[in-house]
Motif scaffolding. Structure first.
Motif, PDB file in Angstrom:
ATOM      1  N   PHE A   1       3.270  25.571  -7.809  1.00  0.00           N
ATOM      2  CA  PHE A   1       3.007  25.058  -6.474  1.00  0.00           C
ATOM      3  C   PHE A   1       2.186  23.774  -6.593  1.00  0.00           C
ATOM      4  CE2 PHE A   1       3.640  29.569  -6.191  1.00  0.00           C
ATOM      5  CZ  PHE A   1       4.405  29.740  -5.057  1.00  0.00           C
ATOM      6  N   PHE A   2       2.330  22.898  -5.615  1.00  0.00           N
ATOM      7  CA  PHE A   2       1.586  21.648  -5.662  1.00  0.00           C
ATOM      8  C   PHE A   2       1.302  21.123  -4.265  1.00  0.00           C
ATOM      9  CE2 PHE A   2       5.874  20.138  -5.133  1.00  0.00           C
ATOM     10  CZ  PHE A   2       5.747  18.986  -4.374  1.00  0.00           C
ATOM     11  N   SER A   3       0.377  20.205  -4.229  1.00  0.00           N
ATOM     12  CA  SER A   3       0.084  19.450  -3.017  1.00  0.00           C
ATOM     13  C   SER A   3      -0.406  18.080  -3.475  1.00  0.00           C
ATOM     14  CB  SER A   3      -0.994  20.157  -2.188  1.00  0.00           C
ATOM     15  OG  SER A   3      -1.268  19.455  -0.998  1.00  0.00           O
ATOM     16  N   ILE A   4      -0.038  17.039  -2.741  1.00  0.00           N
ATOM     17  CA  ILE A   4      -0.395  15.660  -3.088  1.00  0.00           C
ATOM     18  C   ILE A   4      -1.112  15.027  -1.899  1.00  0.00           C
ATOM     19  CG2 ILE A   4       0.484  13.365  -3.677  1.00  0.00           C
ATOM     20  CD1 ILE A   4       2.948  14.636  -4.825  1.00  0.00           C
ATOM     21  N   SER A   5      -2.038  14.123  -2.202  1.00  0.00           N
ATOM     22  CA  SER A   5      -2.672  13.319  -1.166  1.00  0.00           C
ATOM     23  C   SER A   5      -2.977  11.940  -1.734  1.00  0.00           C
ATOM     24  CB  SER A   5      -3.967  13.991  -0.691  1.00  0.00           C
ATOM     25  OG  SER A   5      -4.557  13.253   0.361  1.00  0.00           O
ATOM     26  N   HIS A   6      -3.061  10.968  -0.847  1.00  0.00           N
ATOM     27  CA  HIS A   6      -3.511   9.639  -1.255  1.00  0.00           C
ATOM     28  C   HIS A   6      -4.161   8.955  -0.068  1.00  0.00           C
ATOM     29  CE1 HIS A   6       0.319   8.498   0.556  1.00  0.00           C
ATOM     30  NE2 HIS A   6       0.944   9.226  -0.358  1.00  0.00           N
ATOM     31  N   CYS A   7      -5.040   8.030  -0.391  1.00  0.00           N
ATOM     32  CA  CYS A   7      -5.730   7.229   0.611  1.00  0.00           C
ATOM     33  C   CYS A   7      -6.014   5.875  -0.026  1.00  0.00           C
ATOM     34  CB  CYS A   7      -7.020   7.923   1.061  1.00  0.00           C
ATOM     35  SG  CYS A   7      -8.250   8.121  -0.238  1.00  0.00           S
ATOM     36  N   ASN A   8      -6.719   5.027   0.660  1.00  0.00           N
ATOM     37  CA  ASN A   8      -7.031   3.711   0.107  1.00  0.00           C
ATOM     38  C   ASN A   8      -7.744   3.844  -1.236  1.00  0.00           C
ATOM     39  OD1 ASN A   8      -5.986   2.468   2.371  1.00  0.00           O
ATOM     40  ND2 ASN A   8      -7.962   2.393   3.414  1.00  0.00           N
ATOM     41  N   GLY A   9      -7.069   3.472  -2.318  1.00  0.00           N
ATOM     42  CA  GLY A   9      -7.689   3.431  -3.634  1.00  0.00           C
ATOM     43  C   GLY A   9      -7.673   4.703  -4.445  1.00  0.00           C
ATOM     44  N   LEU A  10      -7.092   5.791  -3.949  1.00  0.00           N
ATOM     45  CA  LEU A  10      -7.133   7.064  -4.669  1.00  0.00           C
ATOM     46  C   LEU A  10      -5.881   7.877  -4.396  1.00  0.00           C
ATOM     47  CD1 LEU A  10      -8.908   9.150  -6.319  1.00  0.00           C
ATOM     48  CD2 LEU A  10      -9.641  10.022  -4.085  1.00  0.00           C
ATOM     49  N   CYS A  11      -5.358   8.513  -5.432  1.00  0.00           N
ATOM     50  CA  CYS A  11      -4.331   9.549  -5.240  1.00  0.00           C
ATOM     51  C   CYS A  11      -4.787  10.786  -5.998  1.00  0.00           C
ATOM     52  CB  CYS A  11      -2.946   9.082  -5.677  1.00  0.00           C
ATOM     53  SG  CYS A  11      -2.745   8.782  -7.427  1.00  0.00           S
ATOM     54  N   CYS A  12      -4.389  11.953  -5.499  1.00  0.00           N
ATOM     55  CA  CYS A  12      -4.775  13.202  -6.132  1.00  0.00           C
ATOM     56  C   CYS A  12      -3.680  14.236  -5.900  1.00  0.00           C
ATOM     57  CB  CYS A  12      -6.110  13.711  -5.586  1.00  0.00           C
ATOM     58  SG  CYS A  12      -6.107  14.100  -3.830  1.00  0.00           S
TER      59      CYS A  12
ATOM     60  N   LYS B   1       0.792  -1.235   0.000  1.00  0.00           N
ATOM     61  CA  LYS B   1       0.000   0.000   0.000  1.00  0.00           C
ATOM     62  C   LYS B   1       0.824   1.285   0.000  1.00  0.00           C
ATOM     63  CE  LYS B   1      -3.637  -0.276   2.407  1.00  0.00           C
ATOM     64  NZ  LYS B   1      -4.904  -0.255   1.743  1.00  0.00           N
ATOM     65  N   ARG B   2       1.742   1.439   0.952  1.00  0.00           N
ATOM     66  CA  ARG B   2       2.510   2.687   1.071  1.00  0.00           C
ATOM     67  C   ARG B   2       3.309   2.981  -0.194  1.00  0.00           C
ATOM     68  NH1 ARG B   2       1.307   6.080   4.848  1.00  0.00           N
ATOM     69  NH2 ARG B   2       2.949   6.291   6.346  1.00  0.00           N
ATOM     70  N   GLN B   3       4.003   1.986  -0.712  1.00  0.00           N
ATOM     71  CA  GLN B   3       4.853   2.187  -1.895  1.00  0.00           C
ATOM     72  C   GLN B   3       4.011   2.511  -3.129  1.00  0.00           C
ATOM     73  OE1 GLN B   3       8.246   2.242  -1.626  1.00  0.00           O
ATOM     74  NE2 GLN B   3       8.163   3.117  -3.673  1.00  0.00           N
ATOM     75  N   ILE B   4       2.903   1.798  -3.299  1.00  0.00           N
ATOM     76  CA  ILE B   4       2.036   2.048  -4.459  1.00  0.00           C
ATOM     77  C   ILE B   4       1.432   3.448  -4.370  1.00  0.00           C
ATOM     78  CG2 ILE B   4      -0.151   1.373  -5.542  1.00  0.00           C
ATOM     79  CD1 ILE B   4       0.704  -1.562  -4.962  1.00  0.00           C
ATOM     80  N   GLN B   5       0.965   3.839  -3.180  1.00  0.00           N
ATOM     81  CA  GLN B   5       0.386   5.172  -3.032  1.00  0.00           C
ATOM     82  C   GLN B   5       1.437   6.247  -3.300  1.00  0.00           C
ATOM     83  OE1 GLN B   5      -1.414   5.243   0.868  1.00  0.00           O
ATOM     84  NE2 GLN B   5      -3.270   4.221   0.151  1.00  0.00           N
ATOM     85  N   HIS B   6       2.639   6.089  -2.754  1.00  0.00           N
ATOM     86  CA  HIS B   6       3.708   7.064  -2.974  1.00  0.00           C
ATOM     87  C   HIS B   6       4.047   7.162  -4.455  1.00  0.00           C
ATOM     88  CE1 HIS B   6       7.416   9.339  -2.468  1.00  0.00           C
ATOM     89  NE2 HIS B   6       7.962   8.469  -3.304  1.00  0.00           N
TER      90      HIS B   6
END
Length: 188
Positions: free
Chosen positions: A59-70, A13-18
């Motif tokens: 400028f940017f900001s990133i987020s991710h959670c179970n099943g989604l990154c944005c 999970k962590r590696q895929i989300q990153h």
């Protein structure tokens, strides 16, 4: 502009989300500005906020959670957060909500609490990413819902909330800016 991607993060999970978050950022920066960035272009400011060194007005900001990154890529300071609506630990509320938010939250019908917990959580995370102080800033911003409108005590900022398929996505931007987002329905 807000970019997002649904991901299969059922293993590692962590590696895929990153990795998914960075790939989305890389594609987004290239699409918006024509810059071909690498992870080596990302630096961390004093308080921990990531930024692109040498890329002015990007400028940017990133987020991710179970099943989604944005991510959001724009010409001004920004913050974004996403979460899937799920069970939460009630003891967290006292750590992140202000006293007025707790009173309002306690008045909600039980079937609305999960949704509004994650609406407020993502708003506060987006604010923390905007300021660069992260979750340490969660109690330093207050939200309320009045007449079906989102109200914040940070009058110099605008906040936006979107919902799609059980996910909440929130954005924090400088006043007068727009996130240009096609993630589901804008609810606030």
């Amino acid at each position: 502009m807000v970019y997002y991607r649904f991901i299969d993060d059922s293993s590692n999970k962590r590696q895929i989300q990153h990795n998914s978050g960075f790939e989305l950022l890389k594609e987004s920066v290239y699409s918006k500005y024509g810059y071909d960035i690498t992870e080596n272009d990302i630096f961390t400011a004093e308080k921990g906020k990531p930024y692109l060194r040498g890329y002015n007005n990007c400028f940017f900001s990133i987020s991710h959670c179970n099943g989604l990154c944005c991510c959001i890529v724009t010409h001004c300071e920004c913050g974004i957060d996403c979460e899937n609506i799920r069970d939460y630990r009630p003891n967290i509320i006292k750590r992140i909500f202000t006293d007025d938010e707790i009173i309002w939250f306690d008045s909600l019908e039980p079937n609305m609490k999960k949704r509004y917990f994650f609406i407020f959580w993502t708003l506060k995370e987006a604010y923390g990413k905007f300021t660069g102080r992260g979750i340490a800033d969660m109690k330093n911003v207050s939200f309320s819902i009045k007449n079906d409108a989102l109200v914040s005590d940070k009058l110099h900022l605008d906040f936006f909330v979107y919902e799609l398929d059980g996910y909440i996505l929130s954005v924090c931007l400088e006043k007068g800016e727009s996130p240009d987002c096609d993630f589901g329905n804008r609810i606030y």
